[in-house]
Write a protein that holds these residues in place. Structure first.
Motif, short mmCIF file in Angstrom:
data_model
loop_
_atom_site.label_atom_id
_atom_site.label_comp_id
_atom_site.label_asym_id
_atom_site.label_seq_id
_atom_site.Cartn_x
_atom_site.Cartn_y
_atom_site.Cartn_z
N LYS A 76 11.16 -11.72 -4.58
CA LYS A 76 11.27 -12.00 -6.01
C LYS A 76 10.61 -10.88 -6.81
CE LYS A 76 13.44 -15.92 -5.88
NZ LYS A 76 14.87 -15.85 -6.19
N ALA A 77 9.47 -10.40 -6.33
CA ALA A 77 8.78 -9.30 -7.02
C ALA A 77 9.63 -8.03 -6.99
CB ALA A 77 7.42 -9.04 -6.37
N ARG A 78 10.27 -7.78 -5.88
CA ARG A 78 11.15 -6.61 -5.76
C ARG A 78 12.32 -6.71 -6.73
NH1 ARG A 78 13.15 -3.73 -0.21
NH2 ARG A 78 14.93 -2.60 -1.04
N ALA A 79 12.92 -7.89 -6.79
CA ALA A 79 14.07 -8.11 -7.68
C ALA A 79 13.65 -7.96 -9.15
CB ALA A 79 14.68 -9.48 -7.43
N ALA A 80 12.46 -8.44 -9.47
CA ALA A 80 11.98 -8.42 -10.86
C ALA A 80 11.79 -7.01 -11.40
CB ALA A 80 10.68 -9.21 -10.97
N GLY A 95 16.38 -6.18 0.38
CA GLY A 95 14.98 -6.31 0.76
C GLY A 95 14.81 -7.21 1.97
N TYR A 96 15.55 -8.32 1.99
CA TYR A 96 15.48 -9.23 3.14
C TYR A 96 15.92 -8.50 4.40
CZ TYR A 96 16.31 -13.00 6.38
OH TYR A 96 16.27 -13.77 7.51
N ILE A 97 17.02 -7.80 4.33
CA ILE A 97 17.53 -7.08 5.50
C ILE A 97 16.51 -6.04 5.98
CG2 ILE A 97 19.35 -5.50 6.30
CD1 ILE A 97 21.24 -7.02 4.31
N GLU A 98 15.91 -5.32 5.05
CA GLU A 98 14.96 -4.27 5.42
C GLU A 98 13.66 -4.84 6.01
OE1 GLU A 98 14.60 -1.95 1.83
OE2 GLU A 98 16.29 -0.67 2.41
N MET A 99 13.33 -6.09 5.70
CA MET A 99 12.13 -6.69 6.27
C MET A 99 12.23 -6.82 7.79
SD MET A 99 10.94 -9.61 3.59
CE MET A 99 10.20 -9.17 2.01
N ALA A 100 13.44 -6.73 8.32
CA ALA A 100 13.63 -6.78 9.77
C ALA A 100 12.98 -5.59 10.46
CB ALA A 100 15.11 -6.84 10.11
N SER A 162 23.31 -11.62 5.46
CA SER A 162 22.01 -10.96 5.46
C SER A 162 21.17 -11.37 6.67
CB SER A 162 21.25 -11.22 4.15
OG SER A 162 21.05 -12.59 3.94
N CYS A 163 21.26 -12.64 7.07
CA CYS A 163 20.53 -13.10 8.27
C CYS A 163 21.04 -12.40 9.52
CB CYS A 163 20.66 -14.61 8.43
SG CYS A 163 19.70 -15.55 7.26
N TYR A 164 22.35 -12.31 9.65
CA TYR A 164 22.91 -11.68 10.83
C TYR A 164 22.58 -10.19 10.86
CZ TYR A 164 25.96 -10.90 14.77
OH TYR A 164 26.42 -10.57 16.02
N ALA A 165 22.62 -9.54 9.69
CA ALA A 165 22.26 -8.13 9.61
C ALA A 165 20.81 -7.92 10.02
CB ALA A 165 22.50 -7.60 8.20
N ALA A 166 19.91 -8.79 9.55
CA ALA A 166 18.50 -8.68 9.91
C ALA A 166 18.29 -8.87 11.41
CB ALA A 166 17.68 -9.70 9.12
N THR A 167 19.02 -9.81 12.01
CA THR A 167 18.92 -10.03 13.45
C THR A 167 19.44 -8.82 14.22
OG1 THR A 167 19.18 -12.41 13.10
CG2 THR A 167 19.59 -11.60 15.32
N TRP A 168 20.51 -8.23 13.72
CA TRP A 168 21.07 -7.00 14.33
C TRP A 168 20.00 -5.90 14.35
CZ3 TRP A 168 24.81 -3.32 11.36
CH2 TRP A 168 25.38 -2.38 12.24
N ILE A 169 19.32 -5.72 13.24
CA ILE A 169 18.27 -4.70 13.14
C ILE A 169 17.12 -5.03 14.10
CG2 ILE A 169 16.50 -3.70 11.62
CD1 ILE A 169 18.57 -4.33 9.29
N ALA A 170 16.70 -6.29 14.10
CA ALA A 170 15.56 -6.72 14.91
C ALA A 170 15.78 -6.49 16.39
CB ALA A 170 15.26 -8.20 14.66
#
Length: 198
Positions: A76-80, A95-100, A162-170
């Motif tokens: 939320k802070a990033r989006a703001a 941001g969510y994807i990059e948190m992976a 976004s969830c699947y992309a994050a799992t792919w990265i992880a």
């Protein structure tokens, strides 16, 4: 010296267990974490763990909920910081994807989470995420930024992407390279919602 209330002692015990669990799950993973990692090392008993969380899985669920809440605040802070709601919407997803790329999130949320708790779509935290995504899409549609879409279906599909992309990265051998590809693809995907191409 101030005397602590029972409520303060309970909160402190819970916080100690959460911190110990988070450290163990992040460093050695769910499967290898033992009861002593959660209790003995922080001067607590197994009874305290059972009282507050039921068992190891209950502690793990609480750790995931804690990390998820922190992720939400950060996103939320990033989006703001973005100039427009649309740019904020994109940045939150990216941001969510990059948190992976972060070791703790990668191991606890994206690797062990699905293995222990099952499909992330069934986690209690997912409903809040879905509701927030749907509300954001509704505002963008109302402001004429995006096309008229089925809000629930679109929210579910974007959350899944976004969830699947994050799992792919992880799980990737080269997480940085996969993150760059995934975020570029996510941006292109959501830009398809725009009423007028930018």
């Amino acid at each position: 010296m101030a005397v602590r209330t029972r409520g303060e002692m309970i909160a402190e015990t819970r916080a100690k267990l959460l911190a110990a669990g988070r450290k163990a799950f992040g460093e050695i993973g769910y499967a290898d974490a033992s009861m002593d990692d959660f209790t003995g090392k922080v001067g607590l008993t197994r009874g305290a763990l059972y009282h507050h969380f039921g068992d190891k899985r209950g502690l793990f669920e609480a750790v995931i909920a804690q990390i998820d809440a922190e992720m939400t605040v950060r996103l939320k802070a990033r989006a703001a910081k973005m100039a427009t709601p649309w740019e904020g919407f994109i940045e939150e997803g990216i941001g969510y994807i990059e948190m992976a790329l972060e070791p703790e999130i990668r191991r606890i949320v994206l690797r062990d989470g699905p293995a222990v708790l099952g499909d992330p779509a069934s986690w209690p935290t997912t409903n809040g995420c879905m509701t927030a995504m749907k509300e954001c899409l509704a505002e963008l549609a109302e402001d004429g930024v995006i096309r008229d879409v089925d809000l629930e279906a679109t929210a579910r599909m974007l959350t899944g992407a976004s969830c699947y992309a994050a799992t792919w990265i992880a799980n990737a051998e080269d997480p940085q390279a996969i993150s760059a590809r995934a975020t570029a693809a996510y941006r292109r995907l959501v830009e398809g919602l725009l009423r007028e191409p930018q």
